[in-house]
Design a protein around this motif. Structure first.
Motif, PDB file in Angstrom:
ATOM      1  N   GLN A 129       0.793  -1.227   0.000  1.00 45.90           N
ATOM      2  CA  GLN A 129       0.000   0.000   0.000  1.00 45.90           C
ATOM      3  C   GLN A 129       0.825   1.277   0.000  1.00 45.90           C
ATOM      4  N   LEU A 132       1.034   3.367  -3.053  1.00 44.47           N
ATOM      5  CA  LEU A 132      -0.128   4.159  -3.438  1.00 44.47           C
ATOM      6  C   LEU A 132      -0.262   5.430  -2.604  1.00 44.47           C
ATOM      7  N   LYS A 268      -7.692   1.610  -1.616  1.00 41.72           N
ATOM      8  CA  LYS A 268      -7.025   1.946  -2.871  1.00 41.72           C
ATOM      9  C   LYS A 268      -6.370   0.708  -3.483  1.00 41.72           C
ATOM     10  N   SER A 269      -5.762  -0.123  -2.633  1.00 47.26           N
ATOM     11  CA  SER A 269      -5.133  -1.349  -3.127  1.00 47.26           C
ATOM     12  C   SER A 269      -6.163  -2.245  -3.796  1.00 47.26           C
ATOM     13  N   HIS A 272      -7.190  -0.888  -7.199  1.00 48.47           N
ATOM     14  CA  HIS A 272      -6.185  -1.158  -8.223  1.00 48.47           C
ATOM     15  C   HIS A 272      -6.237  -2.610  -8.676  1.00 48.47           C
TER      16      HIS A 272
END
Length: 328
Positions: A129, A132, A268-269, A272
């Protein structure tokens, strides 16, 4: 909507995965943990099936696979030493994998899993992470713009206090966690190699149950690092504030600001990964190699460059945990 399963629902990191699954618009179908303190699930997926025995969980996942609603992703949040086995379980059940750090304990485990990944036609993603985080992305861009022969001086300090429970848990057992550098440092080593390039030198100056320190030289950086779970190693001004965690990265004496923005990085991970741009096993290799070498290295004398906190007074603790090495 994708169907998820989660292994390690009672662990510290599980709520971030539960939130990420929910915030990306997906559903959790089944979970596993030998400990049943998983009331947190009521805030996210109260209807998810929960198992405390792997055999019954395995049976349930296989039954789902043979129906019209198989599991699409398995999120692995189990103790470090079980990641390899749980990734294999997921691939055998035709599911993609989202695995917490460290992906595995040893570099050669990656090679074996990549072969199984190819056979299964499903992907294994590692949660990296920090790649990001806006502050780290900005740092990487800055380093990329620097002169080719420029080598930066970096200090990494990460102190996160842990109580006596730590030494009685799997985290305090070298054979299960890999030790402090693996357990709390692996994502920092991934970030350093991502930003500054390949490793040229890896020296260990201190490696104990409650702290570790060393010197890493990358293509673009000379890094002095110090990790600790001992409260007494916190800077005085942090202790006076009643805070239990301190993280600092300086590059050529300038502080890199990345103290905020951590809470949503797992979401966010997941975004993606679900968009097809997650970090695979090969991208996790450098950090696994670094922590493996730290775990198995001899202690180097304090000659040349070393982190100043390495000379802090050492503490004795009755629950130091196992010092066994992992080689499976």
């Amino acid at each position: 909507m994708k169907h998820f399963s989660l292994i390690g629902a009672a662990g510290y990191i599980a709520p971030r995965h539960l939130r990420a699954i929910k915030e990306t618009g997906n559903t959790l179908v089944a979970t596993l943990d030998p400990f049943d303190s998983v009331g947190i699930m009521d805030s996210f997926f109260p209807k998810a099936a929960f198992f405390v025995e792997f055999e019954r969980f395995d049976r349930h996942i296989e039954k789902l696979r043979r129906t019209a609603q198989p599991i699409d992703y398995v999120s692995v949040c189990s103790p470090n030493y079980l990641h390899d086995a749980h990734i294999r379980f997921a691939l055998r059940n035709h599911a993609h994998v989202i695995c917490e750090k460290p992906l595995v304990m040893n570099p050669w485990n990656i090679d074996a899993l990549m072969e199984i990944e190819r056979e299964s036609d499903h992907r294994v993603y590692s949660v990296l992470q920090l790649r990001l985080h806006p502050g780290i992305i900005a740092l990487k861009e800055k380093i990329a713009r620097s002169p080719v022969d420029k080598v930066f001086d970096v200090d990494l300090t990460y102190i996160t206090s842990r109580g006596n429970w730590y030494y009685s848990s799997w985290k305090g057992d070298m054979a299960k966690s890999g030790g402090i550098a693996t357990n709390i440092g692996v994502h920092f080593y991934d970030m350093l190699s991502w930003v500054f390039g390949g490793v040229k030198t890896n020296q260990v100056h201190l490696h104990r149950h409650d702290r570790a320190a060393g010197y890493l030289e990358f293509e673009k950086a000379r890094v002095r690092w110090f990790l600790s779970i001992e409260h007494q190693t916190l800077p005085a001004h942090i202790q006076e504030k009643g805070q239990s965690t301190y993280r600092s990265i300086t590059v050529d004496g300038e502080e890199v600001e990345f103290s905020d923005g951590f809470t949503d990085l797992h979401t966010k991970s997941y975004q993606h990964i679900l968009a097809g741009s997650g970090f695979g096993m090969e991208e996790a290799r450098h950090s696994i190699e670094i922590v493996h070498d730290i775990r198995t290295a001899g202690i180097s004398p304090l000659l040349g460059d070393y982190h100043p906190l390495v000379k802090l007074p050492l503490t004795r603790h009755p629950f130091e945990g196992s010092k066994r090495k992992v080689s499976t």
